[in-house]
Design an enzyme around this catalytic site. Structure first.
Site, PDB file in Angstrom:
ATOM      1  N   TRP B 324       1.392  -1.008  -0.008  1.00  0.00           N
ATOM      2  CA  TRP B 324      -0.179  -0.293  -0.127  1.00  0.00           C
ATOM      3  C   TRP B 324       0.665   1.601  -0.063  1.00  0.00           C
ATOM      4  CZ3 TRP B 324      -0.260   4.252   3.193  1.00  0.00           C
ATOM      5  CH2 TRP B 324      -1.125   4.938   3.330  1.00  0.00           C
ATOM      6  N   HIS B 325       1.404   0.820   0.434  1.00  0.00           N
ATOM      7  CA  HIS B 325       2.808   2.432   0.780  1.00  0.00           C
ATOM      8  C   HIS B 325       3.382   3.104  -0.450  1.00  0.00           C
ATOM      9  CE1 HIS B 325       2.774   1.417   5.426  1.00  0.00           C
ATOM     10  NE2 HIS B 325       2.664   3.399   5.128  1.00  0.00           N
ATOM     11  N   GLY B 326       4.305   1.610  -1.065  1.00  0.00           N
ATOM     12  CA  GLY B 326       4.324   2.438  -2.423  1.00  0.00           C
ATOM     13  C   GLY B 326       4.706   0.558  -3.298  1.00  0.00           C
ATOM     14  N   PHE B 472       2.407   8.424  -0.674  1.00  0.00           N
ATOM     15  CA  PHE B 472       1.477   6.957  -0.522  1.00  0.00           C
ATOM     16  C   PHE B 472       0.292   7.468  -1.161  1.00  0.00           C
ATOM     17  CE2 PHE B 472       4.946   6.928   2.557  1.00  0.00           C
ATOM     18  CZ  PHE B 472       6.044   6.354   2.405  1.00  0.00           C
TER      19      PHE B 472
END
Lengths: 322, 472
Positions: B324-326, B472
């Site tokens: 999800w962060h990247g 993000f």
């Protein structure tokens, strides 16, 4: 809501008052003081009455010893170079600022070389040492608005007391005066050291620093003529001088261009980038700055030039025009 | 628009004034103003992506109705369509290039050359946050937790509410929509608390995080140039940089929402005072971890299907959280490392041992608590190296250089004493309740502290870096 707004106003009132007190104290402390190197030395001009002004970039600050000129020509001279600023725009603003607060000098020696340029008021200005100049950014106390405005301080920096001092983290230095640097001992930035070629190797300078387009040349021409006009309006003799660079690394540069440009526009120009000076690495502490030995040799070369001396003497013989 | 920008400090009072003095008579006008302000806030960054936000909002609003008004079979179908739509938006803008390049490398390894078309568009700010808002809304309708919102403006206000639009906290419809639907009255205590949170959030961001960023960035760019001791201290400094950056943002968001009469979800509860990784995840980015818990972990069976199923589910949510962060292997490994530290606790049924505040009734922690906190912090800090590095080679390069010159004097030690220790002491003092921040009984002392903090902020205002979580 009323209570909330009252709290906010009281709080910001206290913060603003404290900020104003700090600003007053800081401005008082730096007034007419040489603080933190020489990057903001324009303020030194105010209490002065100089016959001869040296103007230009760091190459002006490091190459012209007022003490030597004063002794040789029996005059009072002042070095007004601005480190990190080769653009003529800055020097014009500095001259205007000087003239606003002082009587005009009899003569200006403008260091004019391949580094000189003009942004033509079209592109982003050079912000080098904006932090140091921020000590004078608070507009109500600012004595040299021309130079200060050049750096484009925003409204908060110009009108909220202490903000610029805090934003550029200048306050501790003002309080402690730790960085105070008595460069005016001889009136210029003296470098006794030799070129440390291990840390900064000798290498050919490839990129052409100025004069790289028709537009930049036109910008510079306009600014030169403006500078000349200001001098004429104030009856100041103007002299353009090219000081030495370490020539072996500048072989790809249009080293003769400044002279051609200056003469073409009717300026008096002296080129002291001579073989006797520019070929000896012992005269430099880096590729384009002379050390103490170099400054001595450069000065000797200048005073050995009879035309140069005649020009200086004739300029200095003038009476002050009030 | 950055919270720590001049624009925001002009924008906020204007919206506040209009909200409480001009449109205060009508709830719809208040919501309309908030929505308009939110779109202005978002377009300050790039107005072109406003259409994406608007489209995403419109689709979820529509699917909310479809899910609520159709029978069970179709309902499920519409739910998946809505989830697919949100993931598609995320997939195109955030993950497409990653997968395209990974496929290219994979095919290259087996001797096939492919040249995928890459998307040359910057990642729209806040995309991971507002798509998660939208998904939680439709999922909550599906579960019957909330009713679909009839007013598009109110729903759009929920998705786009400017304090949380670009970096959270990730709100739930069940929590925020009722607040949007009820008339807000100005509350002095709430507003003052909001201002305090904004002030403290700015201090965390501008004074702590941005100052540390200047020291940390060169270390990660060029670890070869520094001794191991400096790199080690640098990793610790980054732990505080990211905490100051993100929790500072959250504090400003929560504080700003309070000024308009809203209460947002808590996102941080002093995570570096955690005694194990499980506690850390109950205290770090709470709105995201609880999102994954409620919408992924529990639907997958949670811990009800035996140990192996629990382990699988934990792995899935941690890896998803990382992803999800990247779109990068670094984030996936970062999530994986946390899973590896979490699973032993789960296997020994120790993952809910520490649910209270550390040293709740004491001034200082005991030796055991201190060792537990330091150990957890060390694990988290190690994982942050993966999070901070731009690529895996850079990560391993950083880690490889730590043992070299480990016992030399770190060049960045002063930052530890100047920023971290005072900050940790303040946070320790506040750990029981972050909402009573900087609230002392002595008015003069309190004012002096506020003034000091304002001057500290002004002094550090030259460090104008973006919030890390914007990417993000």
């Amino acid at each position: 809501m009323r209570r909330f707004l009252k709290q906010i106003f009281v709080f910001f009132g206290i913060v603003s008052s404290l900020a104003f007190i700090i600003q007053c104290a800081a401005s008082y402390r730096i007034k007419n003081r040489e603080v933190l190197h020489l990057y903001d030395n324009f303020h030194l001009s105010y209490p002065q009455r100089a016959d001869l002004l040296f103007m230009g970039s760091s190459r002006c600050i490091t190459h012209y010893s007022p003490k030597k000129f004063d002794e040789f020509f029996h005059c009072k001279s002042l070095n007004l170079g601005v480190d990190g600023h080769s653009e003529l725009d800055m020097h014009l603003l500095k001259l205007l600022s000087y003239l606003k607060h002082n009587l005009p000098p009899k003569l200006i020696l403008l260091n004019f070389d391949i580094f000189i340029n003009s942004n033509g008021n079209e592109v982003e200005t050079n912000k080098v040492h904006k932090d140091y100049f921020s000590r004078y950014a608070f507009r109500p106390f600012s004595e040299s608005t021309e130079v200060i405005d050049y750096f484009g301080y925003n409204l908060a920096e110009k009108y909220f007391p202490s903000y610029a001092l805090l934003h550029y983290q200048m306050l501790p230095a003002i309080i402690s005066m730790k960085g105070e640097y008595k460069w005016r001992f001889e009136g210029y930035e003296r470098h006794d050291e030799n070129w440390d070629t291990l840390s900064h190797p000798v290498k050919l300078i490839d990129s052409i620093i100025s004069f790289n387009s028709e537009k930049s040349i036109n910008n510079l021409k306009k600014k030169m003529l403006l500078f000349k006009k200001v001098c004429e309006d104030h009856h100041i003799s103007l002299l353009l001088v090219q000081s030495p660079v370490y020539q072996p690394v500048f072989t790809n540069q249009p080293i003769k261009f400044p002279e051609a440009l200056a003469r073409n526009l009717g300026f008096t120009f002296f080129d002291f980038n001579r073989n006797t000076l520019n070929s000896q690495i012992e005269n430099f502490y880096n590729a384009n700055h002379l050390n103490t030995r170099g400054v001595g040799a450069f000065f000797q070369t200048m005073v050995n030039d009879s035309n140069f001396c005649a020009f200086i003497r004739s300029g200095l013989q003038k009476k002050y025009v009030n | 628009m950055l919270f720590n920008s001049y624009a925001f400090f002009i924008f906020l009072p204007i919206v506040f004034f209009l909200y409480w003095f001009v449109v205060n008579k009508s709830l719809d006008l208040q919501n309309g103003l908030i929505l308009l302000a939110s779109y202005v806030f978002y377009s300050w960054w790039d107005w072109r992506f406003l259409s994406l936000l608007f489209l995403s909002t419109g689709i979820d609003y529509y699917f909310g109705f479809l899910v609520a008004t159709t029978d069970n079979k179709k309902k499920r179908w519409y739910l998946w369509l809505s989830i697919f739509n949100n993931l598609l938006v995320l997939g195109i803008f955030k993950y497409y290039n990653f997968f395209a390049l990974e496929f290219q490398q994979f095919f290259h390894a087996i001797g096939v050359t492919i040249n995928p078309i890459l998307i040359g568009i910057a990642l729209p700010v806040g995309i991971s946050f507002y798509t998660f808002h939208g998904m939680s809304y439709v999922l909550d309708i599906y579960k019957g937790k909330v009713q679909p919102e009839k007013s598009f403006i109110r729903y759009a206000t929920f998705v786009s509410f400017f304090p949380l639009l670009v970096a959270g906290p990730i709100e739930r419809a069940a929590h925020l929509l009722p607040q949007i639907n009820h008339k807000r009255a100005f509350n002095y205590t709430q507003a003052i608390e909001g201002l305090r949170l904004i002030l403290w959030g700015l201090v965390k961001k501008v004074v702590i995080a941005d100052s540390l960023a200047e020291v940390v960035s060169p270390l990660f760019s060029n670890p070869e140039a520094y001794p191991g001791s400096t790199l080690l201290v640098g990793a610790v400094l980054f732990s505080f940089q990211i905490y100051g950056d993100f929790s500072g943002y959250t504090d400003i968001a929560i504080g700003t929402a309070k000024l308009f009469g809203f209460e947002l979800l808590t996102n941080f509860r002093f995570p570096y005072f955690s005694r194990d990784i499980a506690e850390f995840w109950r205290r770090w980015h709470i709105s995201l971890s609880s999102w994954f818990r409620d919408y992924v972990y529990i639907p997958l069976g949670g811990s009800r299907g035996g140990k192996w199923l629990s382990i699988r589910n934990v792995l899935i949510i941690f890896l998803l959280s990382g992803f999800w962060h990247g779109a990068s292997w670094n984030f996936i490994i970062w999530g994986g490392l946390h899973a590896v530290a979490f699973i032993p606790l789960l296997l020994r049924d120790k993952n809910r041992t520490h649910v209270d505040v550390v040293a709740m009734h004491k001034v200082w922690p005991g030796a055991k608590e201190l060792i537990q906190m330091l150990f957890t912090f060390a694990l988290v800090t190690f994982a942050w190296i993966f999070f901070r590095s731009a690529s895996l080679p850079q990560t391993f390069n950083y880690i490889q250089h730590i043992p070299k010159g480990l016992f030399s004097k770190p060049t960045n030690l002063s930052f530890l004493f100047l920023y971290i220790i005072p900050f940790v002491l303040v946070e320790w003092h506040l750990r029981r309740d972050e909402r009573v921040l900087l609230l002392g009984k002595n008015n003069v002392l309190r004012y002096l502290i506020y003034i000091l903090l304002v001057f500290l902020l002004l002094y550090h205002s030259g460090n104008n870096a973006e919030f890390i979580y914007f990417q993000f």
